[in-house]
Design a protein around this motif. Sequence first.
Motif, PDB file in Angstrom:
ATOM      1  N   SER A  46       0.773  -1.059  -0.017  1.00 40.05           N
ATOM      2  CA  SER A  46       0.033   0.058  -0.142  1.00 40.05           C
ATOM      3  C   SER A  46       0.779   1.289   0.067  1.00 40.05           C
ATOM      4  CB  SER A  46      -1.033   0.047   1.363  1.00 40.05           C
ATOM      5  OG  SER A  46      -1.442   1.267   1.532  1.00 40.05           O
ATOM      6  N   MET A  47       0.492   2.351  -0.587  1.00 39.56           N
ATOM      7  CA  MET A  47       0.977   3.483  -0.396  1.00 39.56           C
ATOM      8  C   MET A  47       1.141   4.151   0.846  1.00 39.56           C
ATOM      9  SD  MET A  47       2.508   4.864  -3.231  1.00 39.56           S
ATOM     10  CE  MET A  47       2.370   6.676  -2.977  1.00 39.56           C
ATOM     11  N   VAL A  48       0.131   3.831   1.767  1.00 43.38           N
ATOM     12  CA  VAL A  48      -0.084   4.334   3.006  1.00 43.38           C
ATOM     13  C   VAL A  48       0.449   3.575   4.298  1.00 43.38           C
ATOM     14  CG1 VAL A  48      -1.536   5.972   2.320  1.00 43.38           C
ATOM     15  CG2 VAL A  48      -2.648   3.892   3.208  1.00 43.38           C
ATOM     16  N   ALA A  49       0.476   2.215   3.975  1.00 48.08           N
ATOM     17  CA  ALA A  49       0.854   1.285   5.003  1.00 48.08           C
ATOM     18  C   ALA A  49       1.854   0.213   4.489  1.00 48.08           C
ATOM     19  CB  ALA A  49      -0.356   0.508   5.580  1.00 48.08           C
ATOM     20  N   THR A  60      -4.412   1.562  -2.931  1.00 47.68           N
ATOM     21  CA  THR A  60      -3.730   1.729  -4.013  1.00 47.68           C
ATOM     22  C   THR A  60      -2.346   1.140  -3.817  1.00 47.68           C
ATOM     23  OG1 THR A  60      -5.186   3.797  -4.521  1.00 47.68           O
ATOM     24  CG2 THR A  60      -2.879   3.565  -5.519  1.00 47.68           C
ATOM     25  N   THR A  61      -1.972   0.336  -4.561  1.00 48.65           N
ATOM     26  CA  THR A  61      -0.328  -0.126  -4.347  1.00 48.65           C
ATOM     27  C   THR A  61       0.654   0.806  -4.882  1.00 48.65           C
ATOM     28  OG1 THR A  61      -0.073  -1.085  -6.768  1.00 48.65           O
ATOM     29  CG2 THR A  61      -1.187  -2.537  -4.767  1.00 48.65           C
ATOM     30  N   ARG A  62       1.925   0.644  -4.704  1.00 49.60           N
ATOM     31  CA  ARG A  62       2.854   1.743  -5.022  1.00 49.60           C
ATOM     32  C   ARG A  62       3.195   1.554  -6.392  1.00 49.60           C
ATOM     33  NH1 ARG A  62       6.669   0.308   0.375  1.00 49.60           N
ATOM     34  NH2 ARG A  62       5.000   0.780   1.859  1.00 49.60           N
ATOM     35  N   TRP A  63       2.918   0.305  -7.071  1.00 56.67           N
ATOM     36  CA  TRP A  63       2.993   0.040  -8.367  1.00 56.67           C
ATOM     37  C   TRP A  63       2.098   0.818  -9.207  1.00 56.67           C
ATOM     38  CZ3 TRP A  63       6.640  -1.932 -11.430  1.00 56.67           C
ATOM     39  CH2 TRP A  63       6.444  -2.288 -12.783  1.00 56.67           C
ATOM     40  N   GLN A  64       0.537   0.902  -8.571  1.00 57.46           N
ATOM     41  CA  GLN A  64      -0.521   1.532  -9.315  1.00 57.46           C
ATOM     42  C   GLN A  64      -0.064   3.069  -9.262  1.00 57.46           C
ATOM     43  OE1 GLN A  64      -3.649  -0.369  -6.924  1.00 57.46           O
ATOM     44  NE2 GLN A  64      -4.028  -1.471  -8.358  1.00 57.46           N
ATOM     45  N   ALA A  65       0.453   3.372  -8.035  1.00 57.05           N
ATOM     46  CA  ALA A  65       0.431   4.934  -8.075  1.00 57.05           C
ATOM     47  C   ALA A  65       1.656   5.345  -9.093  1.00 57.05           C
ATOM     48  CB  ALA A  65       0.961   5.347  -6.655  1.00 57.05           C
ATOM     49  N   VAL A  66       2.879   4.660  -9.071  1.00 56.81           N
ATOM     50  CA  VAL A  66       3.974   4.802 -10.131  1.00 56.81           C
ATOM     51  C   VAL A  66       3.221   4.853 -11.590  1.00 56.81           C
ATOM     52  CG1 VAL A  66       6.155   4.361 -11.267  1.00 56.81           C
ATOM     53  CG2 VAL A  66       5.506   4.308  -8.521  1.00 56.81           C
ATOM     54  N   GLU A  67       2.565   3.758 -11.815  1.00 61.95           N
ATOM     55  CA  GLU A  67       2.048   3.702 -13.236  1.00 61.95           C
ATOM     56  C   GLU A  67       0.987   4.790 -13.716  1.00 61.95           C
ATOM     57  OE1 GLU A  67      -0.380   0.156 -16.005  1.00 61.95           O
ATOM     58  OE2 GLU A  67      -0.290   0.188 -13.880  1.00 61.95           O
ATOM     59  N   THR A  68       0.139   5.287 -12.633  1.00 64.58           N
ATOM     60  CA  THR A  68      -0.446   6.421 -13.146  1.00 64.58           C
ATOM     61  C   THR A  68       0.277   7.721 -13.203  1.00 64.58           C
ATOM     62  OG1 THR A  68      -2.296   5.563 -11.914  1.00 64.58           O
ATOM     63  CG2 THR A  68      -2.606   7.841 -12.342  1.00 64.58           C
ATOM     64  N   ALA A  69       1.131   7.840 -12.180  1.00 65.57           N
ATOM     65  CA  ALA A  69       1.743   9.249 -12.169  1.00 65.57           C
ATOM     66  C   ALA A  69       2.769   9.271 -13.613  1.00 65.57           C
ATOM     67  CB  ALA A  69       2.850   9.235 -10.924  1.00 65.57           C
ATOM     68  N   LEU A  70       3.457   8.268 -13.793  1.00 66.65           N
ATOM     69  CA  LEU A  70       4.414   8.029 -14.909  1.00 66.65           C
ATOM     70  C   LEU A  70       3.944   8.088 -16.444  1.00 66.65           C
ATOM     71  CD1 LEU A  70       7.404   7.650 -15.584  1.00 66.65           C
ATOM     72  CD2 LEU A  70       7.077   5.323 -15.701  1.00 66.65           C
ATOM     73  N   LEU A  71       2.583   7.563 -16.470  1.00 66.96           N
ATOM     74  CA  LEU A  71       2.099   7.805 -17.570  1.00 66.96           C
ATOM     75  C   LEU A  71       1.479   9.275 -17.732  1.00 66.96           C
ATOM     76  CD1 LEU A  71      -0.119   4.633 -18.034  1.00 66.96           C
ATOM     77  CD2 LEU A  71       2.210   5.254 -19.159  1.00 66.96           C
ATOM     78  N   ASN A  72       1.019   9.851 -16.830  1.00 70.70           N
ATOM     79  CA  ASN A  72       0.709  11.292 -16.874  1.00 70.70           C
ATOM     80  C   ASN A  72       2.092  12.160 -16.955  1.00 70.70           C
ATOM     81  OD1 ASN A  72      -1.997  11.214 -16.446  1.00 70.70           O
ATOM     82  ND2 ASN A  72      -1.775  11.149 -13.868  1.00 70.70           N
ATOM     83  N   ILE A  73       3.098  11.860 -16.612  1.00 69.55           N
ATOM     84  CA  ILE A  73       4.309  12.741 -16.494  1.00 69.55           C
ATOM     85  C   ILE A  73       4.623  12.660 -18.122  1.00 69.55           C
ATOM     86  CG2 ILE A  73       6.696  12.987 -16.322  1.00 69.55           C
ATOM     87  CD1 ILE A  73       6.077  11.891 -13.522  1.00 69.55           C
ATOM     88  N   GLY A 155      10.200   1.376  -4.016  1.00 73.00           N
ATOM     89  CA  GLY A 155       9.234   1.144  -2.726  1.00 73.00           C
ATOM     90  C   GLY A 155       9.928   0.836  -1.527  1.00 73.00           C
ATOM     91  N   GLY A 156      11.093   0.616  -1.657  1.00 76.22           N
ATOM     92  CA  GLY A 156      11.801   0.232  -0.298  1.00 76.22           C
ATOM     93  C   GLY A 156      13.549   0.474  -0.210  1.00 76.22           C
ATOM     94  N   GLU A 157      13.795   0.152   0.604  1.00 74.41           N
ATOM     95  CA  GLU A 157      15.185   0.134   0.735  1.00 74.41           C
ATOM     96  C   GLU A 157      16.068  -0.604   0.062  1.00 74.41           C
ATOM     97  OE1 GLU A 157      18.654  -0.095   4.319  1.00 74.41           O
ATOM     98  OE2 GLU A 157      16.618  -0.071   4.711  1.00 74.41           O
ATOM     99  N   PRO A 158      17.057  -0.093  -0.612  1.00 75.99           N
ATOM    100  CA  PRO A 158      18.072  -1.162  -1.534  1.00 75.99           C
ATOM    101  C   PRO A 158      18.260  -2.206  -0.986  1.00 75.99           C
ATOM    102  CG  PRO A 158      18.839   0.994  -1.801  1.00 75.99           C
ATOM    103  CD  PRO A 158      18.017   1.193  -0.502  1.00 75.99           C
ATOM    104  N   PRO A 193       4.890   4.936   3.494  1.00 79.80           N
ATOM    105  CA  PRO A 193       4.794   6.056   4.670  1.00 79.80           C
ATOM    106  C   PRO A 193       6.069   6.228   5.329  1.00 79.80           C
ATOM    107  CG  PRO A 193       3.885   3.657   4.695  1.00 79.80           C
ATOM    108  CD  PRO A 193       4.565   3.743   3.478  1.00 79.80           C
ATOM    109  N   ASN A 194       7.200   5.297   5.104  1.00 78.54           N
ATOM    110  CA  ASN A 194       8.199   5.530   5.980  1.00 78.54           C
ATOM    111  C   ASN A 194       9.674   5.665   5.236  1.00 78.54           C
ATOM    112  OD1 ASN A 194       6.782   4.606   8.254  1.00 78.54           O
ATOM    113  ND2 ASN A 194       7.031   2.437   7.683  1.00 78.54           N
TER     114      ASN A 194
END
Length: 197
Positions: A46-49, A60-73, A155-158, A193-194
């Motif tokens: 999740s984007m928030v947890a 909304t998953t982090r993947w879904q958020a990126v997909e939407t944002a990247l296509l808009n960009i 979406g996380g630490e390397p 979130p972190n």
Amino acid sequence: GLSGEYEVGPAPDGLGSLCGTTTLQLVRNWDDILVLLDDSAAMAYSMVADEPCTADVACTTRWQAVETALLNIMQSTPRIRWGVELFPSPGAGICGVSPVPQVPVGNDSANAIQALMSATVPSGDAPTAAAISVAADYLWTVDDQNPKAILLFTGGEPGCGTGQNGSDLANAVAAASGAYKTGLPVYVVGLGPNLGD
């Protein structure tokens, strides 16, 4: 962008015979941006947890958020040539990165990027350091005079440290620094979130 024609006319009174008329055409170069896209298991969270979205937990998953944002960009930046490298790369194991992007940098790549993202299910770890190094090597093979950059979504630490276990943050930072020193800025977008994850 800088485009159009501009005329430089004669100088004011008394100097007109010393100056001519010059027409300049200024054209803005294209930019080449390779998106490094984390498709590790953390991107299904999740984007928030810090928990995965499931049938029982609508989010909304982090993947879904990126997909939407990247296509808009991409739609709002017509003078950028986009490409995408997934990490880990398909068929390369949980920590592998392909030396060739799944969508090479090029004009009109939005449809190919959208198809790739729609067909991808996040899994595996996040070989961020290897991805940055591979991206830098690839971008210098793109034979044009365009400015180049790396845009990293994660979406996380390397991960994929020594023995493919644990954090690889130090090597990821070193890889980004190395790319920058060769003229390739690395812009990082962290999701979740972190800040520490």
